[in-house]
Design an enzyme around this catalytic site. Sequence first.
Site, PDB file in Angstrom:
ATOM      1  N   ASP A 147      60.213  10.574  19.920  1.00  0.00           N
ATOM      2  CA  ASP A 147      61.549  10.088  19.548  1.00  0.00           C
ATOM      3  C   ASP A 147      61.831   8.606  19.864  1.00  0.00           C
ATOM      4  O   ASP A 147      61.490   8.128  20.946  1.00  0.00           O
ATOM      5  CB  ASP A 147      62.642  10.846  20.318  1.00  0.00           C
ATOM      6  CG  ASP A 147      62.428  12.318  20.389  1.00  0.00           C
ATOM      7  OD1 ASP A 147      61.510  12.830  19.754  1.00  0.00           O
ATOM      8  OD2 ASP A 147      63.196  12.973  21.115  1.00  0.00           O
TER       9      ASP A 147
ATOM     10  N   GLU B 140      68.478  19.206  19.018  1.00  0.00           N
ATOM     11  CA  GLU B 140      68.045  18.085  19.856  1.00  0.00           C
ATOM     12  C   GLU B 140      68.657  16.783  19.338  1.00  0.00           C
ATOM     13  O   GLU B 140      69.154  16.713  18.214  1.00  0.00           O
ATOM     14  CB  GLU B 140      66.503  17.982  19.834  1.00  0.00           C
ATOM     15  CG  GLU B 140      65.822  19.231  20.375  1.00  0.00           C
ATOM     16  CD  GLU B 140      64.302  19.128  20.494  1.00  0.00           C
ATOM     17  OE1 GLU B 140      63.769  19.606  21.497  1.00  0.00           O
ATOM     18  OE2 GLU B 140      63.660  18.585  19.581  1.00  0.00           O
TER      19      GLU B 140
HETATM   20  C1  FRU Z   1      62.695  15.823  20.559  1.00  0.00           C
HETATM   21  C2  FRU Z   1      62.432  16.116  22.020  1.00  0.00           C
HETATM   22  C3  FRU Z   1      63.690  15.899  22.829  1.00  0.00           C
HETATM   23  C4  FRU Z   1      63.140  15.604  24.191  1.00  0.00           C
HETATM   24  C5  FRU Z   1      61.892  14.838  23.880  1.00  0.00           C
HETATM   25  C6  FRU Z   1      60.761  15.071  24.849  1.00  0.00           C
HETATM   26  O1  FRU Z   1      61.556  15.543  19.815  1.00  0.00           O
HETATM   27  O2  FRU Z   1      61.938  17.431  22.159  1.00  0.00           O
HETATM   28  O3  FRU Z   1      64.588  16.987  22.813  1.00  0.00           O
HETATM   29  O4  FRU Z   1      64.039  14.870  24.979  1.00  0.00           O
HETATM   30  O5  FRU Z   1      61.491  15.227  22.584  1.00  0.00           O
HETATM   31  O6  FRU Z   1      59.690  14.201  24.577  1.00  0.00           O
END
Ligand code: FRU
Length: 470
Positions: free
Chosen positions: A22, A200
């Site tokens: 992300d 998310e």
């Molecule tokens: C989304 C996610 C978020 C988390 C991060 C962990 O892709 O799963 O929810 O904070 O990636 O790398």
Amino acid sequence: RTAAGTPRPRAHFTACDTWFNDPNGLLFHDGVYHLFFQNNPHGSTWGNMSWGHATSTDLVEWAEQPVAIPCTEDELVFSGSAVVDHHNTAGFAGDGETALVAIYTSVATDGPALQTQSLAYSLDAGATWTRYAANPVLDIGSAEFRDPKVFWHGGEDGHWVMLVVEATEHLVAVYTSPDLKDWTRASDFGPAHAVGGVWECPDLFPLRVEGTDETRWVLIVSLNPGGIAGGSGTQYFVGDFDGERFTAERLTDSTDPADYDWLDFGRDYYAAVSFSNVPDGRRLMIGWASNWDYANETPTAPWRSAMSLVREIGLTRTRGDRHVLRQLPVLPDDAVRLTLGGAADAVAQHDDGTAVLVFDASAPLSAGSVTTFVLDAADGPAGEDLRIVVDADAGTFSCDRTRSAAEVFHADFASVDTAPIPDASKAAGSLELRIVVDACVVEVYAAGGVATFTELVFPYAPYTRLRRLA
Ligand code: FRU
């Protein structure tokens, strides 16, 4: 050459030799755009989650910087956001200083892996970061509580707002705070629309409705799996926000994902969030151009993952009085622009496979018309391509990348993804397509950005031409 020799995109950010997912903490400050990201500083697959860092002055050329917030033995650093604390509400800045504050999810490395919200701050314009000594600032005893997105709401006497998900409950929780440290739960949104996976990476921002002086708020929610194209996807809701509660203006009971609003109809646009503190009211977003279905196995090395292009977001009112997002890419000045003619067998081609190519094409929407566009390498193996098929009677257009990888690196990669043709295109009698090709990432902007597809491709040779099949 194997596909692991996939050339690196030019205008889509990639890390030098590590993994990322992300985008985090997107922020403009003092003439510089900051892109932080979920990074494994020690490898090419997910792990050791830390905030990597890159900077840019033009949103196209990114320079990777040292890791901003590294994981520790006790804490993984998950996704979150960053703000400029103009009024020094948190008190991190000394005289004459400005604090940038990152709000991220701390994941405990032992016990039940609690997820709590923590702060780090920078007093040197983002170069170095210090963890707040009294972390975490928000703990509800949950292991599924993450991805805080913080912004300032109101004028001088306003307050901070945090959106954060209770991922498995399909809830976006809204908290408020005067100082980034002390948070009060104000409201919840959800479950709503797509709930086929965890929620998310929420975001919430106002946009002016094009051609009016009205404003609407847009709530972004990523979910994985359960996206419209399979696996990871991002939905949005349009409505109002009063500083404490978001109210969607259109909620349907339909269980058909086609009735929801999707930020992108392709397989590779996830965890998209917007920059804070951008001048002139521009709303700029970046998504992660991958999908959890196969992200850890994409055939690139030693780097793995690309970000999308930066997209400028607008909001437009449809003939049916719905509000839909419009997204337009920030393109490099040296992108090569090619227009595909209307003839049945037209070809647009450029032989430099390292350039960013921007193809403009148009498909008629008269009754019975089916138009097939083929994107491929002029000197590549026959039959390896990405196809876009516009079907007027079905009212849909599709991206077919079932033949777009030189090697089968994952069973879930091949797919045919479909979007509805926007009403405005139907009324105009044609669907306008802008197709941006940058090594392994293809982004399709249809109808002036009202519908988009982001798709990874891993061809033997870079795609250099677009053809219309007779
Ligand atoms: C989304 C996610 C978020 C988390 C991060 C962990 O892709 O799963 O929810 O904070 O990636 O790398």
